[in-house]
Scaffold this active site. Structure first.
Site, PDB file in Angstrom:
ATOM      1  N   PHE A 189       0.823  -1.222   0.000  1.00 14.34           N
ATOM      2  CA  PHE A 189       0.000   0.000   0.000  1.00 14.34           C
ATOM      3  C   PHE A 189       0.853   1.266   0.000  1.00 14.34           C
ATOM      4  CE2 PHE A 189      -2.124  -3.275   2.722  1.00 14.34           C
ATOM      5  CZ  PHE A 189      -2.925  -3.780   1.724  1.00 14.34           C
ATOM      6  N   THR A 234      -0.751  -7.824  -5.748  1.00 12.26           N
ATOM      7  CA  THR A 234      -1.542  -7.219  -6.816  1.00 12.26           C
ATOM      8  C   THR A 234      -1.835  -8.182  -7.957  1.00 12.26           C
ATOM      9  OG1 THR A 234       0.614  -6.391  -7.483  1.00 12.26           O
ATOM     10  CG2 THR A 234      -0.849  -4.842  -6.419  1.00 12.26           C
ATOM     11  N   ILE A 291      -7.806  -4.445 -19.421  1.00  9.24           N
ATOM     12  CA  ILE A 291      -7.687  -5.206 -18.182  1.00  9.24           C
ATOM     13  C   ILE A 291      -7.069  -6.559 -18.537  1.00  9.24           C
ATOM     14  CG2 ILE A 291      -8.949  -6.243 -16.247  1.00  9.24           C
ATOM     15  CD1 ILE A 291      -8.894  -3.123 -16.299  1.00  9.24           C
ATOM     16  N   LYS A 301      -9.925 -11.004 -12.996  1.00  9.75           N
ATOM     17  CA  LYS A 301     -10.061 -11.601 -11.656  1.00  9.75           C
ATOM     18  C   LYS A 301      -9.154 -10.874 -10.652  1.00  9.75           C
ATOM     19  CE  LYS A 301     -10.453 -16.229  -9.683  1.00  9.75           C
ATOM     20  NZ  LYS A 301     -10.267 -17.667  -9.981  1.00  9.75           N
ATOM     21  N   LYS A 315      -3.721   0.921 -18.277  1.00  8.26           N
ATOM     22  CA  LYS A 315      -3.621   2.145 -17.469  1.00  8.26           C
ATOM     23  C   LYS A 315      -3.316   1.887 -15.994  1.00  8.26           C
ATOM     24  CE  LYS A 315      -6.355   5.350 -20.243  1.00  8.26           C
ATOM     25  NZ  LYS A 315      -7.592   6.159 -20.245  1.00  8.26           N
ATOM     26  N   GLU A 358      -4.807   1.856  -7.881  1.00 12.12           N
ATOM     27  CA  GLU A 358      -5.184   2.981  -7.028  1.00 12.12           C
ATOM     28  C   GLU A 358      -6.521   3.605  -7.365  1.00 12.12           C
ATOM     29  OE1 GLU A 358      -1.139   4.785  -5.630  1.00 12.12           O
ATOM     30  OE2 GLU A 358      -0.873   4.026  -7.647  1.00 12.12           O
TER      31      GLU A 358
END
Lengths: 341, 746
Positions: free
Chosen positions: B245, B472, B637, B641, B709, B713
């Site tokens: 984070f 991530t 994307i 998932k 992109k 966040e």
């Protein structure tokens, strides 16, 4: 954490003798609080006496129609015991409102009474605390007091007792059974925990070396009309800002008997018999509930950041009594507060 | 990039999942190298002052205690501040652990005890005697607003906000107005895994450093500069990271301590922090904001004013982009922006998920809701009327912007058109129902990243880059991209990361890893493809004799001729024919200085729109977030998932910011008092109900070849504000000081 020795006791008398023989010894049940306190250096026992093998984990009916909870029965086994679910559902709800499943699997019923405050300053050795170090001062007064008391405080301490289970035990008029160097005795639940006064280092009225062996619940369980309402900063795994155990015995719409105990507001589970007296004989209406709530909070004193708890406690009492009254009616969405085991 | 997608865009399960579930994935504090010593950090009880005396005699006398390190005996390492500056260090003078007697903040590390066991070190820490001389500390931001100053450009990525037009005129032109003060307290990252470094002493100042970090190269260069070690001497390894984070963007002090102790004692040493000590370094800064908005009769914004004051330490200017987004997200000619810092006796703040934007969007998106009400418009309609089709802040067109789709698809899924605007007008039984919305914008960035692709004689492809996976999904998406690029089954591909012996990659932050490393993976595979073609042409294989790289494609473990797909050669046969154990290619996307200085042609951003439902008990004022729809436009994307999981986590964090999360400072002690998981509240499962994540279709051939992109966040933005707006809609109470705890609603 300091070094310590450990004995697994197999008999109550031996445990009591072991304790007397070691200065700085402590009993350990599930250890869910003591181990934390040891890691934080708040508790520094030199010797631990394990209680798990004392055979005190039974839950059984008593001849007078009550129920005896062994001191070493776990909170989880207690909450889900068929007799507790059937006859003392208030206790079931209160236990399940506390901690997490993992903690309740470890934590014992006797240990639940013995857990110490969650006052931030008590836990942090960098700040003075009369409970941890008598005479050093109370850092909570004038500080961040979200989990602190509004009733029965003293100039020395404004800590709260963090238990949910004990709030229900106070409402149910439980009795604490103890064994000590001078033999066995019983302590009424309301006399077990203390107010801070000038001795905030003492949480309860156990004499040195005494060991809790069990808890007796009287026959009357208020299984028809009860509510345990816990308000907190998240839905689970948080200590109560305010919690209310409310039980009623109703004759139609008239209150025949009532119990009212609060958690998160005082150094001990806060039972108010004067407020109960205002309920008994009265109709179970919002007005009656509000009068009782006002009575409970009559002498309340906020500490700044916890001033809101006075109003919150009043509303919680009214809501809990309402929920207890409307037990058999459809639950409204306020079930949010109670829906999370 | 081939248009056929076998793996890209598919919801592939985590390739590192089994290792995590089986416990074979090892974290920094789990490397039990032989003859390991254990360090335990002693933290300062005071916020400011001096250490006047350290008596370690009793501690040293304990059998098994190896050393007590304090400022009195830690050698002077590098002299210059710049040696202590890491990749994302803000301007100023970085904190040096155990450097001198000065106490700069509460919980500052003041000693390291190294012992044969962790338990002994911890006990020794509890009896180490240290005396302090206290000085008056200042930790209250509200008391230091007047001294706040405009920071310089010290920190990479910080853009001083630029005003435009004339806000005063815009305010006067407006027929409806809003003005409000917003605030939120400090937050600490608190990843599950606590910071730890295990330093393995290999002899002759050669170290293997298992570090908790979001970037092994950042840790390595810090160790190189501070201790004067070469790259060969300090290998940093971080294969798994239990959450970051942003907290792992800077080397934390346990790294310094473990390396220092290892070098001094010539032994392997581990230093791990406690949960309490996780509150002893960077955090999201407490920020106070002022927003004023004005609109014309048609609901168009005529003026926007957004000003923020944030805390920083006495020794560094931590800066983040709090207010700049306001000038981009909505269309407005007159925008006044300001950002200042106030120095307090705390540790320097640190980037925390969507740094700056998360804070700024709280104020902006609550203000937009207030403005919508003042202008008599639906909050969604109000945003659409002020939609920005051109980035006025940068004076650039967007490379792509599908925020309209986010609004439309999010609103449709949520059922927004059923909303009645009047506060308190919607009910569910006794409960008040509130519907609120918000949204945000985040940079689509890309950094240079080097990637190596290596195909062995069994046909197994290993792709490597020294990036990180902080949970991530980096392992998984890079494996997907490589499998896609080389036409191999996913089982035949392994992605390797988290080691400074691998090709250099940037820190994992800024939502840039997928774009930076992902595009480089494609290039490395393309280069490997070219090498394979060349090798095939050396073989007795007439098919590919005159073929160029564009004439072939890689499918099903084969290289095939596009014009005749029946003609193919198995890749492992090419490697075997080469006579080498493997064939390799490396791609470096390092930009030249000229390329870096080239002004951008497009404004490149990801966007989102969030719709939230709350239910509020009208008497007890308890709030439950019962439904969230988060529609995200973030280009392509790669893995819906893992991407969804990222956005789910963001939503949970947004709810946390809105309702419960804050590090509570007792200013009398200058100390965070709720420094543990029991009292630093984040949501538990029972607080989280339905969350819908929508990825709207957004094709972007300008942002980077893969059209990525980044989604680490953007999903957080607007969530907290949407919760606050929903609470207003339910109750009529406008709370501008977050978190919105029960006491603020009673």
């Amino acid at each position: 954490m300091n070094s310590f020795t450990f004995t697994q006791a197999t008999a109550v008398e031996a445990a009591v003798q072991d304790k007397a023989a070691h200065e700085g010894a402590a009993y350990i049940g599930g250890g869910t609080n003591l181990i934390d306190l040891m890691k934080e250096n708040v508790a520094r026992p030199t010797h631990l006496i394990g209680l798990k093998n004392l055979g005190l984990d039974n839950i059984e009916n008593t001849p007078d129609g009550g129920l005896r909870l062994g001191a070493l029965a776990t909170n989880a086994d207690t909450a889900y015991h068929p007799e507790v679910e059937k006859r003392y559902p208030l206790l079931n709800q209160a236990i399940l409102a506390g901690a997490s499943p993992q903690l309740r699997n470890m934590a014992t019923d006797g240990g639940n009474l013995m857990q110490r405050t969650r006052c931030y300053y008590f836990y942090d050795l960098a700040t003075p605390c009369n409970k941890r170090e008598p005479g050093s001062g109370c850092s909570a007064i004038g500080g961040y007091t979200r989990v602190h008391a509004i009733l029965g405080t003293s100039e020395q301490c404004i800590a709260t007792h963090p238990s949910d289970m004990c709030v229900a035990l106070a409402a149910l008029d439980a009795t604490v059974r103890v064994s000590g160097p001078n033999g066995e005795r019983t302590i009424a639940f309301e006399d077990f925990h203390r107010l801070p006064g000038n001795t905030p280092e003492r949480d309860n009225n156990l004499e040195p070396g005494e060991l809790i062996t069990g808890l007796d619940l009287p026959a009357k369980g208020f299984e028809k009309n009860f509510s345990y309402l816990k308000l907190r900063d998240r839905t689970s795994y948080a200590f109560a800002l305010v919690s209310v155990a409310a039980t009623l015995e109703l004759d139609g719409t008239t209150i025949k008997d009532a119990r009212l105990a609060l958690g998160g507001v005082a150094h001990k589970p806060w039972r108010d018999k004067a407020a109960e007296a205002l309920l008994i004989g009265q109709p179970a209406t919002a007005d009656t509930f509000r009068r009782a709530a006002a009575k409970v909070l009559e002498g309340a004193k906020g500490q700044g950041t916890n001033n809101f708890k006075i109003e919150l406690a009043k509303r919680a009492i009214v809501r809990a009594l309402k929920q207890a009254t409307e037990m058999n009616q459809a639950l409204d969405a306020t079930a949010f507060q109670n829906s999370n085991p | 990039m081939s248009l056929i997608t076998d793996y890209i865009g598919k919801p592939t399960s985590r390739v590192d999942g089994p290792a995590k579930v089986l416990g074979t994935a090892k974290y920094a504090a789990e490397f039990n190298v032989p003859n390991l010593l254990y360090g335990y950090v002693v933290s300062s009880p005071i916020a400011k002052g001096k250490i006047t005396k350290i008596d370690s005699e009793k501690v040293r006398a304990l059998p098994g205690v190896q050393e007590v390190f304090t400022h009195e005996n830690v050698p002077n390492y590098a002299f210059l501040d710049r040696s202590y500056k890491d990749d994302v260090a803000p301007g100023g003078s970085p904190f040096r652990p155990l450097h001198d007697a000065e106490i700069k903040y509460s919980l500052q590390p003041v000693a390291l005890i190294v012992a044969d066991t962790f338990e002994l070190a911890r006990y020794a820490a509890s009896i180490l005697h240290i005396e302090y001389e206290e000085a008056a500390h200042e930790t209250e931001l509200t008391k230091h607003i007047d001294e706040a100053y405009e920071p310089g450009r010290g920190k990479t990525g910080y853009k001083p906000p630029k005003s435009r037009g004339n806000f005063g005129r815009g305010w006067k032109e407006g027929v409806a107005h809003m003005e409000g003060q917003f605030s939120h307290h400090a937050q600490h990252h608190n990843p599950m895994e606590m910071f730890a470094s295990t330093v393995e002493w290999l002899g002759d100042k050669k170290l293997n450093i298992y570090d908790k970090t979001q970037g092994v190269f950042n840790s390595q260069q810090y160790v190189n500069k501070v201790f004067g070690l070469s790259k060969d001497q300090a290998r940093v390894i971080s294969k798994y990271t239990g959450g970051g984070f942003g907290s792992g963007l800077r080397p934390q002090y346990q790294l310094f301590m473990a390396v220092m102790a290892s070098l001094q004692l010539e032994r392997s040493v581990r230093v791990s922090l406690t949960r309490q000590q996780m509150f002893s370094f960077g955090h999201r800064p407490e920020t106070l904001q002022h927003v004023a908005l004005a609109t014309a009769a048609d609901g168009s914004l005529t003026g926007m004013n957004h000003f923020a004051v944030a805390e920083t330490s006495q020794f560094e200017d931590f800066t983040e982009n709090v207010v700049g987004w306001t000038g981009t997200l909505y269309d407005c000619k007159n925008v006044k922006l300001g950002y200042r810092l106030a120095k307090l006796d705390v540790f320097s703040p640190l980037d925390m998920r969507a740094p700056g934007a998360a804070s700024g969007s709280i104020a902006l998106e609550i203000a937009m809701d207030e403005m919508a009400y003042a202008a008599g418009l639906d909050p969604l309609e109000f945003r659409i009327r002020n939609y920005s089709d051109f980035d006025q802040a940068q004076n650039l067109p967007y490379s792509s912007k599908a925020l309209r789709k986010c609004y439309a698809e999010g609103a449709a899924k949520f059922g927004w058109e059923q909303r009645t605007p009047e506060p308190g007008s919607m009910r569910d039984g006794n409960l008040l129902v509130g519907w609120g919305m918000g949204g945000g914008i985040w940079d689509a960035s890309k950094q240079p990243a080097v990637v190596k692709a290596s195909l062995d004689a069994d046909g197994h492809l290993t792709v490597s880059s020294g990036t990180n996976d902080i949970g991530t999904g980096t392992y998984t998406i890079m494996t997907q991209i490589a499998a896609e690029s080389m036409g191999l089954p996913i089982e035949a591909v392994t992605f390797v990361l988290g080691d400074t012996t691998l090709p250099e990659s940037p820190l994992q932050g800024g939502s840039w890893t997928a774009a930076s490393v992902g595009n480089s993976v494609v290039e490395a595979c393309n280069k490997l493809g070219e090498a394979l073609l060349k090798q095939a042409q050396k073989m007795d294989h007439a098919t590919f004799k005159d073929a160029k790289i564009d004439d072939v494609q890689f499918v099903n473990g084969q290289m095939r001729l596009r014009t005749d797909l029946t003609q193919g050669i198995v890749l492992r046969d090419i490697v075997q024919a080469s006579g080498e154990p493997k064939m390799e290619a490396e791609n470096s996307t390092v930009l030249t200085k000229l390329e870096m200085l080239k002004p951008p042609k497009y404004s490149m951003h990801a966007h989102n729109a969030v719709f939230v439902e709350v239910k509020v008990d009208p008497d007890l004022m308890t709030v439950h977030v019962t439904r969230v729809v988060n529609a995200v436009a973030a280009g392509r994307i790669i893995n819906p998932k893992t991407a969804r999981s990222q956005v789910l986590g963001s939503v949970v964090w947004g709810i946390s910011s809105a309702l419960m999360e804050e590090s509570v400072m007792d200013h009398r002690f200058g100390r965070y008092m709720n420094h543990n998981y029991a009292e630093y509240h984040v949501p538990v499962n029972a607080d989280i109900h339905d969350i819908d994540v929508i990825f709207v279709n957004e094709e972007d051939d300008k942002v980077n070849p893969l059209g990525i992109k980044g989604i680490g966040e953007v999903g957080l933005l607007g969530v907290a504000a949407a919760v606050a707006n929903a609470i207003y809609h339910a109750t009529g109470k406008r709370v501008r000081d977050l978190p919105i705890t029960i006491d603020k609603l009673l």
